[in-house]
Write an enzyme that holds these catalytic residues in place. Sequence first.
Site, PDB file in Angstrom:
ATOM      1  N   TYR A  64     -53.614  -1.787  41.540  1.00 59.01           N
ATOM      2  CA  TYR A  64     -52.250  -2.217  41.196  1.00 59.01           C
ATOM      3  C   TYR A  64     -51.286  -1.852  42.329  1.00 59.01           C
ATOM      4  O   TYR A  64     -50.528  -2.699  42.818  1.00 59.01           O
ATOM      5  CB  TYR A  64     -51.824  -1.549  39.883  1.00 59.01           C
ATOM      6  CG  TYR A  64     -50.368  -1.684  39.548  1.00 59.01           C
ATOM      7  CD1 TYR A  64     -49.821  -2.923  39.209  1.00 59.01           C
ATOM      8  CD2 TYR A  64     -49.524  -0.573  39.562  1.00 59.01           C
ATOM      9  CE1 TYR A  64     -48.468  -3.043  38.882  1.00 59.01           C
ATOM     10  CE2 TYR A  64     -48.172  -0.684  39.233  1.00 59.01           C
ATOM     11  CZ  TYR A  64     -47.655  -1.921  38.895  1.00 59.01           C
ATOM     12  OH  TYR A  64     -46.322  -2.041  38.579  1.00 59.01           O
ATOM     13  N   ASP A 122     -47.016 -20.672  35.288  1.00 61.26           N
ATOM     14  CA  ASP A 122     -47.671 -19.556  35.966  1.00 61.26           C
ATOM     15  C   ASP A 122     -47.106 -19.456  37.381  1.00 61.26           C
ATOM     16  O   ASP A 122     -46.965 -20.480  38.062  1.00 61.26           O
ATOM     17  CB  ASP A 122     -49.191 -19.830  36.000  1.00 61.26           C
ATOM     18  CG  ASP A 122     -49.976 -18.586  36.359  1.00 61.26           C
ATOM     19  OD1 ASP A 122     -49.818 -18.087  37.487  1.00 61.26           O
ATOM     20  OD2 ASP A 122     -50.724 -18.112  35.493  1.00 61.26           O
ATOM     21  N   ILE A 123     -46.826 -18.234  37.823  1.00 58.62           N
ATOM     22  CA  ILE A 123     -46.235 -18.076  39.166  1.00 58.62           C
ATOM     23  C   ILE A 123     -47.178 -18.529  40.277  1.00 58.62           C
ATOM     24  O   ILE A 123     -46.761 -18.718  41.412  1.00 58.62           O
ATOM     25  CB  ILE A 123     -45.780 -16.620  39.456  1.00 58.62           C
ATOM     26  CG1 ILE A 123     -46.906 -15.614  39.151  1.00 58.62           C
ATOM     27  CG2 ILE A 123     -44.501 -16.290  38.714  1.00 58.62           C
ATOM     28  CD1 ILE A 123     -46.715 -14.265  39.814  1.00 58.62           C
ATOM     29  N   LYS A 154     -49.056  -4.238  44.997  1.00 60.69           N
ATOM     30  CA  LYS A 154     -47.595  -4.166  45.176  1.00 60.69           C
ATOM     31  C   LYS A 154     -47.250  -3.919  46.653  1.00 60.69           C
ATOM     32  O   LYS A 154     -46.276  -4.451  47.188  1.00 60.69           O
ATOM     33  CB  LYS A 154     -47.014  -3.045  44.305  1.00 60.69           C
ATOM     34  CG  LYS A 154     -47.071  -3.336  42.813  1.00 60.69           C
ATOM     35  CD  LYS A 154     -46.049  -4.398  42.459  1.00 60.69           C
ATOM     36  CE  LYS A 154     -46.050  -4.741  41.001  1.00 60.69           C
ATOM     37  NZ  LYS A 154     -45.114  -5.804  40.649  1.00 60.69           N
ATOM     38  N   GLY A 189     -45.737 -11.292  27.938  1.00 57.57           N
ATOM     39  CA  GLY A 189     -44.396 -11.397  27.373  1.00 57.57           C
ATOM     40  C   GLY A 189     -44.389 -12.247  26.113  1.00 57.57           C
ATOM     41  O   GLY A 189     -45.351 -12.935  25.803  1.00 57.57           O
ATOM     42  N   SER A 222     -43.326  -0.814  42.865  1.00 58.75           N
ATOM     43  CA  SER A 222     -43.552   0.202  41.837  1.00 58.75           C
ATOM     44  C   SER A 222     -43.659   1.572  42.472  1.00 58.75           C
ATOM     45  O   SER A 222     -44.103   1.704  43.620  1.00 58.75           O
ATOM     46  CB  SER A 222     -44.853  -0.116  41.106  1.00 58.75           C
ATOM     47  OG  SER A 222     -45.237   0.967  40.313  1.00 58.75           O
ATOM     48  N   PHE A 277     -40.470  -7.087  29.474  1.00 60.42           N
ATOM     49  CA  PHE A 277     -39.499  -6.022  29.168  1.00 60.42           C
ATOM     50  C   PHE A 277     -38.291  -6.060  30.119  1.00 60.42           C
ATOM     51  O   PHE A 277     -37.148  -6.277  29.691  1.00 60.42           O
ATOM     52  CB  PHE A 277     -40.250  -4.681  29.239  1.00 60.42           C
ATOM     53  CG  PHE A 277     -39.399  -3.465  29.347  1.00 60.42           C
ATOM     54  CD1 PHE A 277     -38.281  -3.309  28.552  1.00 60.42           C
ATOM     55  CD2 PHE A 277     -39.726  -2.454  30.248  1.00 60.42           C
ATOM     56  CE1 PHE A 277     -37.483  -2.168  28.651  1.00 60.42           C
ATOM     57  CE2 PHE A 277     -38.950  -1.313  30.349  1.00 60.42           C
ATOM     58  CZ  PHE A 277     -37.826  -1.167  29.558  1.00 60.42           C
ATOM     59  N   ILE A 278     -38.548  -5.873  31.407  1.00 56.85           N
ATOM     60  CA  ILE A 278     -37.415  -5.772  32.347  1.00 56.85           C
ATOM     61  C   ILE A 278     -36.752  -7.144  32.519  1.00 56.85           C
ATOM     62  O   ILE A 278     -35.525  -7.263  32.545  1.00 56.85           O
ATOM     63  CB  ILE A 278     -37.887  -5.190  33.706  1.00 56.85           C
ATOM     64  CG1 ILE A 278     -38.435  -3.773  33.491  1.00 56.85           C
ATOM     65  CG2 ILE A 278     -36.738  -5.164  34.715  1.00 56.85           C
ATOM     66  CD1 ILE A 278     -38.977  -3.096  34.747  1.00 56.85           C
TER      67      ILE A 278
HETATM   68  N1  NAD Z   1     -41.806  -1.104  33.310  1.00 55.35           N
HETATM   69  C1  NAD Z   1     -41.958  -0.220  34.275  1.00 55.35           C
HETATM   70  O1  NAD Z   1     -41.794   0.984  34.055  1.00 55.35           O
HETATM   71  C2  NAD Z   1     -42.319  -0.659  35.677  1.00 55.35           C
HETATM   72  C3  NAD Z   1     -42.538   0.337  36.648  1.00 55.35           C
HETATM   73  C4  NAD Z   1     -42.854  -0.065  37.936  1.00 55.35           C
HETATM   74  C5  NAD Z   1     -42.928  -1.402  38.275  1.00 55.35           C
HETATM   75  N2  NAD Z   1     -42.740  -2.342  37.298  1.00 55.35           N
HETATM   76  C6  NAD Z   1     -42.824  -3.741  37.703  1.00 55.35           C
HETATM   77  O2  NAD Z   1     -41.690  -4.435  37.181  1.00 55.35           O
HETATM   78  C7  NAD Z   1     -42.043  -5.760  36.809  1.00 55.35           C
HETATM   79  C8  NAD Z   1     -41.665  -6.025  35.369  1.00 55.35           C
HETATM   80  O3  NAD Z   1     -42.334  -5.085  34.537  1.00 55.35           O
HETATM   81  P1  NAD Z   1     -42.231  -5.109  32.950  1.00 55.35           P
HETATM   82  O4  NAD Z   1     -42.335  -3.710  32.486  1.00 55.35           O
HETATM   83  O5  NAD Z   1     -41.081  -5.942  32.529  1.00 55.35           O
HETATM   84  O6  NAD Z   1     -43.609  -5.828  32.588  1.00 55.35           O
HETATM   85  P2  NAD Z   1     -43.949  -6.868  31.417  1.00 55.35           P
HETATM   86  O7  NAD Z   1     -45.431  -6.921  31.311  1.00 55.35           O
HETATM   87  O8  NAD Z   1     -43.161  -6.546  30.193  1.00 55.35           O
HETATM   88  O9  NAD Z   1     -43.416  -8.236  32.020  1.00 55.35           O
HETATM   89  C9  NAD Z   1     -44.125  -8.969  32.984  1.00 55.35           C
HETATM   90  C10 NAD Z   1     -44.061 -10.439  32.582  1.00 55.35           C
HETATM   91  O10 NAD Z   1     -44.769 -11.210  33.561  1.00 55.35           O
HETATM   92  C11 NAD Z   1     -45.462 -12.260  32.872  1.00 55.35           C
HETATM   93  N3  NAD Z   1     -46.576 -12.699  33.720  1.00 55.35           N
HETATM   94  C12 NAD Z   1     -47.702 -12.026  34.040  1.00 55.35           C
HETATM   95  N4  NAD Z   1     -48.490 -12.776  34.833  1.00 55.35           N
HETATM   96  C13 NAD Z   1     -47.830 -13.957  35.025  1.00 55.35           C
HETATM   97  C14 NAD Z   1     -48.119 -15.135  35.749  1.00 55.35           C
HETATM   98  N5  NAD Z   1     -49.278 -15.253  36.435  1.00 55.35           N
HETATM   99  N6  NAD Z   1     -47.228 -16.136  35.739  1.00 55.35           N
HETATM  100  C15 NAD Z   1     -46.068 -16.041  35.038  1.00 55.35           C
HETATM  101  N7  NAD Z   1     -45.733 -14.943  34.321  1.00 55.35           N
HETATM  102  C16 NAD Z   1     -46.605 -13.908  34.317  1.00 55.35           C
HETATM  103  C17 NAD Z   1     -45.931 -11.622  31.570  1.00 55.35           C
HETATM  104  O11 NAD Z   1     -46.187 -12.577  30.558  1.00 55.35           O
HETATM  105  C18 NAD Z   1     -44.738 -10.716  31.226  1.00 55.35           C
HETATM  106  O12 NAD Z   1     -43.813 -11.376  30.378  1.00 55.35           O
HETATM  107  C19 NAD Z   1     -43.534  -5.894  37.103  1.00 55.35           C
HETATM  108  O13 NAD Z   1     -43.686  -6.498  38.367  1.00 55.35           O
HETATM  109  C20 NAD Z   1     -44.028  -4.470  37.136  1.00 55.35           C
HETATM  110  O14 NAD Z   1     -45.172  -4.333  37.947  1.00 55.35           O
HETATM  111  C21 NAD Z   1     -42.427  -1.994  36.021  1.00 55.35           C
END
Ligand code: NAD
Length: 332
Positions: free
Chosen positions: A159, A73-74, A163, A58, A136, A33-34
């Site tokens: 979680y 993968d990261i 973080k 994603g 977060s 998403f982000i």
């Molecule tokens: N959306 C929110 O409201 C929110 C709030 C607080 C923190 N966050 C943090 O912001 C970041 C982005 O959040 P988001 O909402 O876009 O989440 P999201 O789940 O939409 O995106 C995360 C992406 O990371 C990828 N991913 C997961 N594990 C992976 C790995 N091992 N290797 C490579 N890619 C991997 C997933 O496929 C996904 O596309 C995250 O770190 C999340 O913890 C988000």
Amino acid sequence: MSKPTTPKVSVSQIPQVPPSPLPTVLITGVAGFIGSNLADRLIQKGYRVTGIDNLSYGVREQIPEGVEFHQLDIRDKSIFPLFQHSDYVFHLAAKNCISDCQLDPVETADINVRGTVNVFEAARRSGVKKVIYAESSAVYEGSLVFPTPESEVKPESFYALSKFASMHFAEGYRRYFGLNSTALRYFCVYGPRQDYRRTIPPVFSAFIIKLLKGEVPIIYGTGEKRRDFIHVDDIDDFHEMCITDRRTTGRVFNLGSGTNYSVNEIYSIIAPLLGSDLKPVHKPDLPGEALANLADISLARSLGWVPRISLEEGLRTLIEFIRNELAKGNIS
Ligand SMILES: NC(=O)c1ccc[n+]([C@@H]2O[C@H](COP(=O)([O-])OP(=O)(O)OC[C@H]3O[C@@H](n4cnc5c(N)ncnc54)[C@H](O)[C@@H]3O)[C@@H](O)[C@H]2O)c1
């Protein structure tokens, strides 16, 4: 005596200085998403963007055109060469559903701690200028101070602990290798491409999807939990500042709106926007979620950042987005 006149030069005669190239940016979690929204913003501004995602959550289709995408993968060392030509890294990939993380602390630590350290390591070996990484608001789950400033850290869930650990490793990489970083504590981010495919989607998408389908929405618990919601476009304004404004370096920022709403209040805003008078049903509460969050955003504001998207405007664009996705059959 008349003044000497400067000969007039037409704009077309001014020698053209080639524009200095914009920095190159690498985004982990680019299919999420982000990450996908950030990639969109940066591509539109002319940045060159490389993206990494393992597509565990994603979706490839939402990676914007123009991103050089690598399905990796990261946690893997094969990501290292991609950092060679990157000036800035946004590290967003994570295992991030609180209840999933509670069920699997080992994988949570593996992705969110070991994966994050692998990203820091790749960045420092390649001489990246700065890593901007996602923390977060969950790190405040044990705090009862509202609005919550950056100093009030009290993580409880796995979680949040994962973080919090990232922040300590970021400090280690600064101390021992001089790696610059900025930590971003997002509150509840919403907007197009929010992860609406999950079994339990985030609250805005969950309500909108159900109401557009004419189904009864679900509220978990009493609906009195309060959340600080912030639009992804506002977050992207701050992301850009992390590249352009040096004052962001070496600091942690809350990114929220500074206002919170209960789930019941959100429902009473969304239902009329969709012309619905359906009453939601209540189901048992979800585990591991804090009763409230509310950001103290004075630090980010002090650098000139201001959230500009009102809740109503943000909801209208989200409704349009979800309506289109339903029409295209992307949401079942
Ligand atoms: N959306 C929110 O409201 C929110 C709030 C607080 C923190 N966050 C943090 O912001 C970041 C982005 O959040 P988001 O909402 O876009 O989440 P999201 O789940 O939409 O995106 C995360 C992406 O990371 C990828 N991913 C997961 N594990 C992976 C790995 N091992 N290797 C490579 N890619 C991997 C997933 O496929 C996904 O596309 C995250 O770190 C999340 O913890 C988000």
